[in-house]
Design a protein around this motif. Structure first.
Motif, PDB file in Angstrom:
ATOM      1  N   LEU A 219       0.832  -1.191   0.000  1.00 61.83           N
ATOM      2  CA  LEU A 219       0.000   0.000   0.000  1.00 61.83           C
ATOM      3  C   LEU A 219       0.872   1.248   0.000  1.00 61.83           C
ATOM      4  O   LEU A 219       1.875   1.315   0.712  1.00 61.83           O
ATOM      5  N   SER A 220       0.481   2.231  -0.791  1.00 58.81           N
ATOM      6  CA  SER A 220       1.175   3.519  -0.784  1.00 58.81           C
ATOM      7  C   SER A 220       0.597   4.394   0.325  1.00 58.81           C
ATOM      8  O   SER A 220      -0.460   4.082   0.896  1.00 58.81           O
ATOM      9  N   GLN A 221       1.267   5.488   0.635  1.00 56.46           N
ATOM     10  CA  GLN A 221       0.733   6.425   1.625  1.00 56.46           C
ATOM     11  C   GLN A 221      -0.601   6.995   1.172  1.00 56.46           C
ATOM     12  O   GLN A 221      -1.489   7.247   1.984  1.00 56.46           O
ATOM     13  N   LYS A 222      -0.755   7.179  -0.142  1.00 55.89           N
ATOM     14  CA  LYS A 222      -2.033   7.645  -0.688  1.00 55.89           C
ATOM     15  C   LYS A 222      -3.125   6.610  -0.451  1.00 55.89           C
ATOM     16  O   LYS A 222      -4.244   6.945  -0.063  1.00 55.89           O
ATOM     17  N   ASP A 223      -2.795   5.322  -0.681  1.00 57.20           N
ATOM     18  CA  ASP A 223      -3.761   4.240  -0.432  1.00 57.20           C
ATOM     19  C   ASP A 223      -4.202   4.246   1.028  1.00 57.20           C
ATOM     20  O   ASP A 223      -5.397   4.143   1.337  1.00 57.20           O
ATOM     21  N   ILE A 224      -3.233   4.359   1.927  1.00 57.57           N
ATOM     22  CA  ILE A 224      -3.533   4.314   3.363  1.00 57.57           C
ATOM     23  C   ILE A 224      -4.405   5.495   3.760  1.00 57.57           C
ATOM     24  O   ILE A 224      -5.356   5.345   4.542  1.00 57.57           O
ATOM     25  N   ALA A 225      -4.120   6.681   3.211  1.00 62.04           N
ATOM     26  CA  ALA A 225      -4.927   7.863   3.513  1.00 62.04           C
ATOM     27  C   ALA A 225      -6.364   7.674   3.036  1.00 62.04           C
ATOM     28  O   ALA A 225      -7.324   8.031   3.738  1.00 62.04           O
TER      29      ALA A 225
END
Length: 264
Positions: A219-225
């Protein structure tokens, strides 16, 4: 004057419940400050304290002590449940406290509720004439003239298992809760997800879980957000009109973020 009755077996227990309106079933009473005026104890009823292991699940009687369940061993229990059992009180209390007492508390859900909820645990209730099976998520209370007779816990494996107990270490307050997270991955994909919270109220959304599952890993930081925003909105919607503090809500969100970061 208080009356406390005992029963030798399930048949006698159900007979007493049917013929004594208002009588309350009690177990080891580790959390009862005071006995009800009329009560009947399940202590010593062998059928209610058995553990039967199957290939895909275990059956646990509600009168089974937490220590007895722990003795099954870490390799034979779901990790989130094993960790939760270890956090309950201390060994002396776990020798007396029962799994039925832990999950049947009405006013505030206790430590084992979230992991058992995440595992899709089923409860079997018996009366003199009928047997019913309910999921832990849908049951509100023990039906009238029924007893909790059996607890079926699926033996679910997970690539990532996280359990946390929130709140004071040695007592249950409105700031107490339990959190369970389980995730399975395969070929750089999040195959399945289970996320549960229990305390002042319970939270598990299978719709939310299905909407998050299927994402590519890591997961990317964007995905997590994006996921965190989905979780936040779903949790706040479920918590409407519930007795839950902003602090406890934030602790839940912190734990979900930490959990999803393990997939990054």
């Amino acid at each position: 004057m208080k009356t406390l009755l005992y029963a030798k077996n399930i048949h006698e227990l159900l007979f007493q419940i049917q013929n004594n309106p208002g009588i309350q079933v009690v177990g080891s009473c580790t959390r009862l400050g005071e006995l009800p005026d009329k009560a009947i104890s399940t202590f010593g009823i062998q059928e209610l304290s058995q553990i039967i292991r199957h290939e895909r699940y275990i059956e646990v009687g509600p009168g089974t002590t937490l220590s007895a369940i722990l003795q099954i061993g870490q390799n034979h229990l779901p990790q989130v449940l094993y960790e939760a059992l270890q956090t309950v009180a201390n060994p002396i209390i776990r020798n007396t406290a029962t799994i039925g007492g832990n999950i049947c508390e009405q006013n505030h859900k206790l430590t084992l509720f979230a992991p058992l909820l995440a595992l899709d645990t089923k409860l079997e209730f018996k009366s003199q004439t009928e047997t019913r099976t309910e999921t832990l998520q849908t049951i509100k209370d023990v039906p009238k003239n029924f007893i909790l007779a059996n607890i079926k816990i699926p033996l679910v494996d997970a690539d990532i298992s996280i359990f946390r107990r929130i709140g004071p270490e040695n007592k249950i307050t409105q700031q107490s809760a339990s959190f369970a997270f389980m995730a399975n991955t395969e070929k750089n994909s999040l195959v399945s997800l289970r996320l549960a919270f229990a305390g002042p109220f319970i939270f598990r959304s299978k719709n939310l879980e299905s909407n998050i599952a299927g994402r590519r890993l890591p997961l990317s930081q964007k995905d997590i957000a994006e996921i965190q925003e989905m979780v936040k909105q779903e949790f706040k919607s479920a918590a409407t009109d519930q007795m839950i503090s902003n602090v406890l809500t934030q602790q839940f969100l912190n734990l979900t973020q930490y959990s999803f970061e393990q997939l990054s």
